[in-house]
Enzyme design. Structure first.
Site, PDB file in Angstrom:
ATOM      1  N   ASN A   4      -5.330   3.747  10.875  1.00  0.00           N
ATOM      2  CA  ASN A   4      -4.538   2.642  11.399  1.00  0.00           C
ATOM      3  C   ASN A   4      -4.213   2.775  12.878  1.00  0.00           C
ATOM      4  O   ASN A   4      -3.821   1.813  13.512  1.00  0.00           O
ATOM      5  CB  ASN A   4      -3.250   2.498  10.585  1.00  0.00           C
ATOM      6  CG  ASN A   4      -2.542   3.811  10.392  1.00  0.00           C
ATOM      7  OD1 ASN A   4      -3.102   4.760   9.814  1.00  0.00           O
ATOM      8  ND2 ASN A   4      -1.334   3.910  10.883  1.00  0.00           N
ATOM      9  N   ALA A   9      -2.135  -6.834   1.103  1.00  0.00           N
ATOM     10  CA  ALA A   9      -2.526  -8.175   1.540  1.00  0.00           C
ATOM     11  C   ALA A   9      -2.248  -8.433   3.016  1.00  0.00           C
ATOM     12  O   ALA A   9      -3.013  -9.125   3.684  1.00  0.00           O
ATOM     13  CB  ALA A   9      -1.795  -9.222   0.683  1.00  0.00           C
ATOM     14  N   HIS A  10      -1.145  -7.859   3.527  1.00  0.00           N
ATOM     15  CA  HIS A  10      -0.697  -8.320   4.855  1.00  0.00           C
ATOM     16  C   HIS A  10      -1.500  -7.769   6.026  1.00  0.00           C
ATOM     17  O   HIS A  10      -1.257  -8.137   7.171  1.00  0.00           O
ATOM     18  CB  HIS A  10       0.805  -8.068   5.044  1.00  0.00           C
ATOM     19  CG  HIS A  10       1.198  -6.649   5.339  1.00  0.00           C
ATOM     20  ND1 HIS A  10       1.500  -6.227   6.609  1.00  0.00           N
ATOM     21  CD2 HIS A  10       1.371  -5.580   4.537  1.00  0.00           C
ATOM     22  CE1 HIS A  10       1.865  -4.941   6.567  1.00  0.00           C
ATOM     23  NE2 HIS A  10       1.781  -4.533   5.320  1.00  0.00           N
ATOM     24  N   GLN A  24      -6.850  -0.518   5.980  1.00  0.00           N
ATOM     25  CA  GLN A  24      -7.348  -1.045   7.260  1.00  0.00           C
ATOM     26  C   GLN A  24      -8.811  -1.470   7.171  1.00  0.00           C
ATOM     27  O   GLN A  24      -9.274  -2.264   7.984  1.00  0.00           O
ATOM     28  CB  GLN A  24      -7.160  -0.002   8.374  1.00  0.00           C
ATOM     29  CG  GLN A  24      -5.710   0.306   8.697  1.00  0.00           C
ATOM     30  CD  GLN A  24      -5.003  -0.806   9.465  1.00  0.00           C
ATOM     31  OE1 GLN A  24      -5.630  -1.717  10.017  1.00  0.00           O
ATOM     32  NE2 GLN A  24      -3.685  -0.746   9.509  1.00  0.00           N
ATOM     33  N   THR A  34       7.855  -7.712 -13.059  1.00  0.00           N
ATOM     34  CA  THR A  34       7.312  -9.067 -13.034  1.00  0.00           C
ATOM     35  C   THR A  34       6.401  -9.250 -11.833  1.00  0.00           C
ATOM     36  O   THR A  34       6.763  -8.862 -10.709  1.00  0.00           O
ATOM     37  CB  THR A  34       8.477 -10.075 -12.967  1.00  0.00           C
ATOM     38  OG1 THR A  34       9.286  -9.880 -14.125  1.00  0.00           O
ATOM     39  CG2 THR A  34       7.976 -11.510 -12.923  1.00  0.00           C
ATOM     40  N   ALA A  43       0.808  -1.222   0.000  1.00  0.00           N
ATOM     41  CA  ALA A  43       0.000   0.000   0.000  1.00  0.00           C
ATOM     42  C   ALA A  43       0.844   1.276   0.000  1.00  0.00           C
ATOM     43  O   ALA A  43       0.384   2.317  -0.453  1.00  0.00           O
ATOM     44  CB  ALA A  43      -0.944   0.007   1.185  1.00  0.00           C
ATOM     45  N   THR A  44       2.069   1.197   0.490  1.00  0.00           N
ATOM     46  CA  THR A  44       2.921   2.387   0.417  1.00  0.00           C
ATOM     47  C   THR A  44       3.115   2.758  -1.052  1.00  0.00           C
ATOM     48  O   THR A  44       2.957   3.924  -1.449  1.00  0.00           O
ATOM     49  CB  THR A  44       4.277   2.123   1.096  1.00  0.00           C
ATOM     50  OG1 THR A  44       4.038   1.800   2.475  1.00  0.00           O
ATOM     51  CG2 THR A  44       5.187   3.335   1.010  1.00  0.00           C
ATOM     52  N   CYS A  87       4.489   4.771  16.614  1.00  0.00           N
ATOM     53  CA  CYS A  87       4.074   4.486  15.249  1.00  0.00           C
ATOM     54  C   CYS A  87       5.258   4.530  14.308  1.00  0.00           C
ATOM     55  O   CYS A  87       5.421   3.708  13.424  1.00  0.00           O
ATOM     56  CB  CYS A  87       2.961   5.395  14.762  1.00  0.00           C
ATOM     57  SG  CYS A  87       1.974   4.525  13.553  1.00  0.00           S
TER      58      CYS A  87
HETATM   59  C1  LIG Z   1       0.029  -0.615   6.716  1.00  0.00           C
HETATM   60  C2  LIG Z   1      -0.557   0.584   6.058  1.00  0.00           C
HETATM   61  C3  LIG Z   1       0.001   1.132   4.901  1.00  0.00           C
HETATM   62  C4  LIG Z   1       1.279   0.587   4.289  1.00  0.00           C
HETATM   63  O1  LIG Z   1       1.059  -0.633   3.662  1.00  0.00           O
HETATM   64  P1  LIG Z   1       2.312  -1.537   3.187  1.00  0.00           P
HETATM   65  O2  LIG Z   1       1.680  -2.588   2.353  1.00  0.00           O
HETATM   66  O3  LIG Z   1       2.896  -2.060   4.456  1.00  0.00           O
HETATM   67  O4  LIG Z   1       3.237  -0.668   2.422  1.00  0.00           O
HETATM   68  C5  LIG Z   1      -0.604   2.206   4.329  1.00  0.00           C
HETATM   69  N1  LIG Z   1      -1.708   2.743   4.859  1.00  0.00           N
HETATM   70  C6  LIG Z   1      -2.276   2.258   5.971  1.00  0.00           C
HETATM   71  C7  LIG Z   1      -3.508   2.894   6.514  1.00  0.00           C
HETATM   72  C8  LIG Z   1      -1.718   1.170   6.616  1.00  0.00           C
HETATM   73  O5  LIG Z   1      -2.270   0.718   7.738  1.00  0.00           O
END
Ligand SMILES: *Cc1c(COP(=O)(O)O)cnc(C)c1O
Length: 422
Positions: A169, A218-219, A197, A258, A89-90, A344
């Site tokens: 978050n 995903a994580h 989230q 890829t 997500a970053t 954080c």
């Molecule tokens: C964890 C998080 C991210 C970052 O996601 P990554 O996949 O770890 O780069 C971005 N935004 C929010 C709100 C998050 O909780």
């Protein structure tokens, strides 16, 4: 950690308790064993490159990626073609915001985002300011919600993008995404949401919410790390973004590189599980969260919940324990994995900017704890954690002269403190 003996009870823990206990599910989640199982064949048997067009290995990998794309799309009411895979997500936040900024530069240079966003959004906006973009950082109300009237007032004829997260978050607050989407659509302004989230925890629908772009990973929903996606709307309006990674033109030119096939397969499986299990799971987790809250607030005074309880993720509890020192508090529960109001960006001991934006002082922010309850937490764990905390907070307060004064009914705000130089 579990053998530190600081509670002297490791020999006779309550049934079902194994230390340390993980209650930091906003930071990351364990990968669901069903997800791992779905991923495994794609490391060895079906290891092909999804971009290999002329043999079986490539076709198998591509088919698996397309299945995952559909599973992810289905969880947010999108179509498979609108899902662009990234490393997390970053990257998705960067791609959405920088991608729109570059593509719509002719139209305008103004972006609106709240002060409580994840750093992946805030730091991206700060970077764009260096290149001549203007950013309005919206304050939030004391409950953490964006004020829609303030948002309305922030639009200018140069506004190209509003970026507001679906769920926070740290404090778990759910923003009024559908209302925000409507305001943006009425004004012809693109709406991006960091939905990390919220994904799999509360219902999301890109059409009902008028979302144009959404960041996913995903994580945070029991999938693997290092695999994310950006939803990019294809119709009404068709959103265009510039790429920030150039190369082989994968992902319709929006993100070269890829594809991480096993990760993507896991991400898809994680979304499917969440889609099927969300109603029951969210109810169960919310009940655990409320149990934790009720136990703590029932046994301790001078504790405050941060952020709206009404508009909140099921698994989130962010709570301040007044008149205890933050560091001692965390040390006292070091067999429980949680986050503090200082951690954080754990490298620094800065108080949380999210808590400060709600009006909390540094001391109170430091003595705050974020609990993230998730799929694998149990009632026995909640009870254990509540009891430990009650014990630790009570002990620390016995040592606090300030708490003593509060108990005696002295109004601390009326005291003239003796300071150096007087
Ligand atoms: C964890 C998080 C991210 C970052 O996601 P990554 O996949 O770890 O780069 C971005 N935004 C929010 C709100 C998050 O909780």
């Amino acid at each position: 950690m579990s053998s530190n003996g600081n509670n002297g009870t490791n020999g006779n823990l309550p049934p079902g308790i194994k230390l340390p206990i993980y209650m930091d599910n906003h930071a990351t989640t364990p990968t669901d064993p069903r997800v791992v199982e779905a991923m495994l064949p794609y490391f060895t048997q079906h290891f092909g490159n999804a971009a290999s067009r002329n043999h079986q290995f490539g076709w198998e990998a591509e088919a698996a990626v397309e299945t995952a794309r559909e599973q992810i799309a289905k969880l947010i009411g999108a179509t498979a073609k609108e899902i662009i895979f990234t490393s997390g997500a970053t990257e998705s936040d960067n791609l959405a915001i920088k991608g729109v900024a570059e593509m719509y530069r002719e139209k305008g240079n103004h972006i609106i985002t709240p002060v409580t966003e994840h750093k992946a959004v805030l730091d991206t906006c700060k970077r764009l300011e260096k290149y001549g973009y203007k950013v309005t950082y919206l304050p939030v109300k004391p409950d953490g919600l964006v004020d829609l009237n303030q948002l309305k007032d922030a639009f200018t004829d140069k506004t190209i993008l509003v970026s507001i997260m679906a769920a926070n978050n740290e404090i778990g607050v759910l923003q009024p995404v559908a209302e925000i989407g409507k305001l943006c659509r009425e004004r012809g302004v693109l709406f991006h949401s960091d939905a990390v989230q919220a994904l799999g925890k509360v219902p999301l629908d890109v059409n009902k919410m008028n979302l144009d772009l959404a960041s996913l990973t995903a994580h945070k929903l029991y999938g693997p790390k290092g695999c994310g996606a950006l939803y990019v709307r294809r119709r009404n309006p068709r959103v265009q973004i510039s790429a920030i990674i150039d190369g082989g033109g994968h992902e319709r030119g929006m993100r070269s590189g890829t594809l991480n096939v096993p990760g993507i397969v896991g991400f898809g499986k994680a979304c499917e599980i969440s889609r099927l299990e969300m109603p029951q799971e969210s109810a169960r987790i919310a009940a655990l969260r409320d149990r934790l809250k009720d136990k703590l607030t029932g046994a301790l005074d001078q504790v405050f919940i941060n952020g709206s309880m009404e508009h909140r993720l099921p698994g989130n509890l962010n709570i301040s324990f007044l008149y205890v020192e933050g560091e001692s508090l965390l040390m006292g529960i070091n067999d429980v994995a949680v986050s503090s109001g200082s951690a954080c960006t754990s490298a620094t001991l800065e108080p949380s900017y999210v808590l400060k934006s709600l009006g909390l002082g540094d001391d109170v922010a430091h003595s705050s704890i974020r609990f993230g309850i998730g799929r694998f937490n149990t009632e026995a764990e909640v009870d254990y954690v509540a009891n430990r905390l009650i014990e630790v907070v009570s002990k620390l307060r016995e040592l606090s002269p300030l708490y003593e004064m509060v108990k005696e009914g002295i109004d601390l705000s009326k005291i003239q403190w003796q300071t150096e130089g007087h």
